[in-house]
Design an enzyme around this catalytic site. Sequence first.
Site, PDB file in Angstrom:
ATOM      1  N   LYS A 114       0.818  -1.224   0.000  1.00  8.85           N
ATOM      2  CA  LYS A 114       0.000   0.000   0.000  1.00  8.85           C
ATOM      3  C   LYS A 114       0.842   1.260   0.000  1.00  8.85           C
ATOM      4  O   LYS A 114       0.445   2.272  -0.569  1.00  8.85           O
ATOM      5  CB  LYS A 114      -0.969  -0.003   1.179  1.00  8.85           C
ATOM      6  CG  LYS A 114      -2.073  -1.042   1.010  1.00  8.85           C
ATOM      7  CD  LYS A 114      -3.286  -0.732   1.848  1.00  8.85           C
ATOM      8  CE  LYS A 114      -4.412  -1.668   1.437  1.00  8.85           C
ATOM      9  NZ  LYS A 114      -5.626  -1.481   2.210  1.00  8.85           N
ATOM     10  N   LYS A 206      -4.628  -9.325  -6.369  1.00  6.78           N
ATOM     11  CA  LYS A 206      -5.855  -9.488  -5.604  1.00  6.78           C
ATOM     12  C   LYS A 206      -6.957  -8.539  -6.093  1.00  6.78           C
ATOM     13  O   LYS A 206      -6.675  -7.395  -6.420  1.00  6.78           O
ATOM     14  CB  LYS A 206      -5.526  -9.181  -4.135  1.00  6.78           C
ATOM     15  CG  LYS A 206      -6.695  -9.190  -3.191  1.00  6.78           C
ATOM     16  CD  LYS A 206      -6.246  -8.897  -1.772  1.00  6.78           C
ATOM     17  CE  LYS A 206      -6.526  -7.468  -1.325  1.00  6.78           C
ATOM     18  NZ  LYS A 206      -7.927  -7.115  -1.234  1.00  6.78           N
ATOM     19  N   LYS A 209     -10.719  -3.165  -3.499  1.00 15.08           N
ATOM     20  CA  LYS A 209     -11.556  -1.969  -3.576  1.00 15.08           C
ATOM     21  C   LYS A 209     -10.789  -0.828  -4.207  1.00 15.08           C
ATOM     22  O   LYS A 209     -11.363   0.013  -4.889  1.00 15.08           O
ATOM     23  CB  LYS A 209     -11.933  -1.509  -2.162  1.00 15.08           C
ATOM     24  CG  LYS A 209     -12.823  -2.438  -1.414  1.00 15.08           C
ATOM     25  CD  LYS A 209     -13.394  -1.681  -0.222  1.00 15.08           C
ATOM     26  CE  LYS A 209     -13.760  -2.596   0.905  1.00 15.08           C
ATOM     27  NZ  LYS A 209     -12.759  -2.601   1.988  1.00 15.08           N
TER      28      LYS A 209
END
Length: 344
Positions: A114, A206, A209
């Site tokens: 991230k 993956k 969102k």
Amino acid sequence: MAFKQRVFSGVQPTGNLHLGNYLGAIARFAALQATHDCIYCVVDMHAITVWQDPAELPKATREVTAAYLACGIDPKKHIVFNQSQVSGHAELAWVFNCVARLGWLNRMTQFKEKAGKDRENASVGLYVYPDLMAADILLYRATHVPVGEDQKQHLELARDIAQKFNNDFGDSIRAHEHGDMFFPLPEPLIQGAATRVMSLRDGTKKMSKSDPSDQSRINLTDDADAIALKVRRAKTDPHPLPQDVKELEARPEADNLVGIFAATKGTSKADVLNEFGGAQFSAFKNAMVDLLVAKLSPITAEMRRLTADPAYIESVLADGSARAQAVAAETMRHVKDIVGFVRS
Ligand code: ATP
Ligand code: MG
């Protein structure tokens, strides 16, 4: 000491709830209600570890709550609430910031992914996210945590934190008559045929969102046409489906679609290949569209109905937060005594 069995898990209100969240998490949350006392949280404090527009966050929080309810979670029998309404999450997270070691956090792959290349500019909250997650679980002394595969490493860290707390404060824990362990070592429940749903555009990434490509995921708000389009455009290889599950290992996109199909139907990948082995993807995808639309469209409709009534959703969260707070306050009283904080 035997701990009361209790389930805790959460989903971040970061927008775009998707099929991975449903198959890997929320559908499992719903299934566990039959056998366990469950606490399901909308983790808004986790969400702000990356920037969230304050005008959008309440809407996203209500949407995750609506998804919980639409998937069959019963907020009366169990507890549904949002994290920021129970102050114990932040309080216990601070204690755990002082228990967890820098070296442990440095190994967390979610932070690396991230934060990306610009690590120096990532929030401190994103770095200590796993400590807050440990606090979420252990504030309720939960024993079982249903999550997708991507959260396995954070769950291991939560167990390490619980263990180190139990060891470091062992004398105090015994002196306060909690036996040898104050916190249970929470077990991850990573179950079903789709514990890691991959992007429809890239079988090695993956479904997420936060993926900028809407084509990469099936959103819980997508209508039948959008689902059909995304499934038909989903990346595949040119070969027909194999007969044998082993052959999926080298074919990530095929593996992903077969896993999605199996989990949606509630069966295994082997069963799906029994039915579709040798078939072309075009035929398989048609069957997949029908299956997904049948499964998701009642959920989407119910979410739409629920989100049209924000006051009702907020009343569910208020009730759940009050009930969560009662459990949390008791844990925090004990934690403060164990750590040696003076309280009145
Ligand atoms: P974000 O990109 O904001 O982190 P997310 O899609 O990863 O969003 P989270 O709110 O972080 O969603 O995770 C909620 C739950 O959904 C967790 O239990 C997580 O393991 C699970 N989950 C998330 N993505 C997937 C996926 N692709 N497959 C299976 N489970 C998933
Ligand atoms: Mg995530």
